[in-house]
Design a protein around this motif. Sequence first.
Motif, PDB file in Angstrom:
ATOM      1  N   GLN A 107      39.572  53.367  47.762  1.00 28.99           N
ATOM      2  CA  GLN A 107      38.246  53.954  47.537  1.00 28.99           C
ATOM      3  C   GLN A 107      37.752  54.669  48.791  1.00 28.99           C
ATOM      4  N   GLU A 108      37.972  54.043  49.928  1.00 28.19           N
ATOM      5  CA  GLU A 108      37.549  54.634  51.200  1.00 28.19           C
ATOM      6  C   GLU A 108      38.326  55.914  51.479  1.00 28.19           C
ATOM      7  N   LEU A 109      39.632  55.882  51.195  1.00 29.72           N
ATOM      8  CA  LEU A 109      40.472  57.065  51.367  1.00 29.72           C
ATOM      9  C   LEU A 109      40.008  58.199  50.468  1.00 29.72           C
ATOM     10  N   ALA A 110      39.707  57.868  49.212  1.00 29.90           N
ATOM     11  CA  ALA A 110      39.270  58.883  48.253  1.00 29.90           C
ATOM     12  C   ALA A 110      37.966  59.532  48.704  1.00 29.90           C
ATOM     13  N   SER A 111      37.027  58.723  49.202  1.00 29.87           N
ATOM     14  CA  SER A 111      35.730  59.265  49.626  1.00 29.87           C
ATOM     15  C   SER A 111      35.873  60.154  50.866  1.00 29.87           C
ATOM     16  N   ARG A 112      36.891  59.870  51.667  1.00 33.08           N
ATOM     17  CA  ARG A 112      37.082  60.611  52.916  1.00 33.08           C
ATOM     18  C   ARG A 112      37.926  61.868  52.726  1.00 33.08           C
ATOM     19  N   SER A 113      38.948  61.771  51.882  1.00 32.18           N
ATOM     20  CA  SER A 113      39.968  62.824  51.865  1.00 32.18           C
ATOM     21  C   SER A 113      40.156  63.532  50.531  1.00 32.18           C
ATOM     22  N   HIS A 114      39.667  62.957  49.422  1.00 35.11           N
ATOM     23  CA  HIS A 114      39.968  63.521  48.108  1.00 35.11           C
ATOM     24  C   HIS A 114      38.767  64.267  47.520  1.00 35.11           C
ATOM     25  N   VAL A 115      39.057  65.102  46.546  1.00 34.35           N
ATOM     26  CA  VAL A 115      38.006  65.872  45.883  1.00 34.35           C
ATOM     27  C   VAL A 115      37.177  64.978  44.966  1.00 34.35           C
ATOM     28  N   GLY A 116      37.845  64.056  44.284  1.00 32.53           N
ATOM     29  CA  GLY A 116      37.167  63.197  43.320  1.00 32.53           C
ATOM     30  C   GLY A 116      36.607  61.932  43.949  1.00 32.53           C
ATOM     31  N   SER A 117      36.248  60.973  43.092  1.00 32.40           N
ATOM     32  CA  SER A 117      35.629  59.729  43.566  1.00 32.40           C
ATOM     33  C   SER A 117      36.102  58.549  42.723  1.00 32.40           C
ATOM     34  N   LEU A 118      35.963  57.336  43.294  1.00 29.72           N
ATOM     35  CA  LEU A 118      36.525  56.139  42.690  1.00 29.72           C
ATOM     36  C   LEU A 118      35.456  55.049  42.599  1.00 29.72           C
ATOM     37  N   TYR A 119      35.341  54.429  41.429  1.00 28.52           N
ATOM     38  CA  TYR A 119      34.340  53.383  41.199  1.00 28.52           C
ATOM     39  C   TYR A 119      35.007  52.156  40.581  1.00 28.52           C
ATOM     40  N   TYR A 120      34.406  50.992  40.831  1.00 32.97           N
ATOM     41  CA  TYR A 120      34.961  49.734  40.312  1.00 32.97           C
ATOM     42  C   TYR A 120      33.977  49.056  39.369  1.00 32.97           C
ATOM     43  N   HIS A 121      34.495  48.518  38.256  1.00 35.04           N
ATOM     44  CA  HIS A 121      33.678  47.761  37.299  1.00 35.04           C
ATOM     45  C   HIS A 121      34.427  46.482  36.928  1.00 35.04           C
ATOM     46  N   HIS A 122      33.771  45.348  37.106  1.00 33.83           N
ATOM     47  CA  HIS A 122      34.374  44.079  36.701  1.00 33.83           C
ATOM     48  C   HIS A 122      34.233  43.935  35.188  1.00 33.83           C
ATOM     49  N   VAL A 123      35.319  44.128  34.468  1.00 36.26           N
ATOM     50  CA  VAL A 123      35.302  44.096  32.999  1.00 36.26           C
ATOM     51  C   VAL A 123      36.567  43.401  32.506  1.00 36.26           C
ATOM     52  N   ASP A 124      36.400  42.434  31.616  1.00 37.99           N
ATOM     53  CA  ASP A 124      37.515  41.868  30.873  1.00 37.99           C
ATOM     54  C   ASP A 124      37.574  42.631  29.554  1.00 37.99           C
ATOM     55  N   ILE A 125      38.656  43.376  29.335  1.00 35.21           N
ATOM     56  CA  ILE A 125      38.711  44.261  28.158  1.00 35.21           C
ATOM     57  C   ILE A 125      38.729  43.487  26.839  1.00 35.21           C
ATOM     58  N   ARG A 126      38.845  42.156  26.912  1.00 32.45           N
ATOM     59  CA  ARG A 126      38.752  41.351  25.684  1.00 32.45           C
ATOM     60  C   ARG A 126      37.309  41.144  25.262  1.00 32.45           C
ATOM     61  N   ASP A 127      36.358  41.416  26.157  1.00 32.38           N
ATOM     62  CA  ASP A 127      34.928  41.316  25.853  1.00 32.38           C
ATOM     63  C   ASP A 127      34.476  42.680  25.325  1.00 32.38           C
ATOM     64  N   THR A 128      34.628  42.867  24.033  1.00 28.20           N
ATOM     65  CA  THR A 128      34.453  44.195  23.434  1.00 28.20           C
ATOM     66  C   THR A 128      33.038  44.739  23.605  1.00 28.20           C
ATOM     67  N   GLU A 129      32.034  43.911  23.455  1.00 26.70           N
ATOM     68  CA  GLU A 129      30.652  44.385  23.560  1.00 26.70           C
ATOM     69  C   GLU A 129      30.357  44.877  24.981  1.00 26.70           C
TER      70      GLU A 129
END
Length: 275
Positions: A67-89
Amino acid sequence: MANNTSNNHHQHQKVYPNFSLRHRVYVVTGGGRGLGLCMAEAMTEAGAEVHCLDRLQDPDPEFLATQELASRSHVGSLYYHHVDIRDTEFLNNTVAKIAGRHRRLDGLVAAAGIQQIQPAIDYSADDITKIMDVNYTGAFMTAQAVARQMIAHKTHGSIVFIASMSGLIANRGLISPAYNASKAALIQLGRSLAMEWGPHGIRVNSLSPGHIVTPMVEKNFEEVPGLDKIWESENMLGRLARPEEFTGAAIFMLSDSSSFMTGSNIVIDGGHTAW
């Protein structure tokens, strides 16, 4: 004469594929580390805003460094979300919020997956359900959540399932029948969703890697001594893959360079299935 030159120049420009993901928004499941994170990093290099969903409560140190590398060197951006994909709602709510940021969602890389090495005769129904819940149902529900937002915001785009050559063959030396079956199901799901969502401008394809050195695979090597040597000898290049060797295919499948490809499965396995 000037008009002909202009037309020729315009046609010549169209020859080159467009691998850019600039101004696009994507979801990557299993993006906390390993192959999913590696693909997410490449997507930020191509210009995308990438939202990684993972069941890890806190981002892995590997994610934070990326994430730090992306913010410093890349055009795009990176985000994190704590999600268990079995929790559909919760999954649907999270994807809706991501799409709502810019009123668009351009696609998905579904890389979340689990594995269990165990002889078929010893599997319980619960063991099988657990694997299918993540590898198949979770991928299905994530694709549904993403497609729902793509249709709502009228965004054309691309969904990529990270399947496996294990969905096509029985891996010598790897006793994991439920995992193999879940990946076969994922490949077939990709074809079926491609058929349904094509009219909405949503392409759906699968990417089937061969043996890669990831945290999940390293755990396999701990459980089965000598497995790494078996796998190295089972493909035509005589080695295991690195996660970075699949990023080019992922960018191709997400970008306009694959605009006429849907319902397909790309196998990248060092020749393992081509003997």
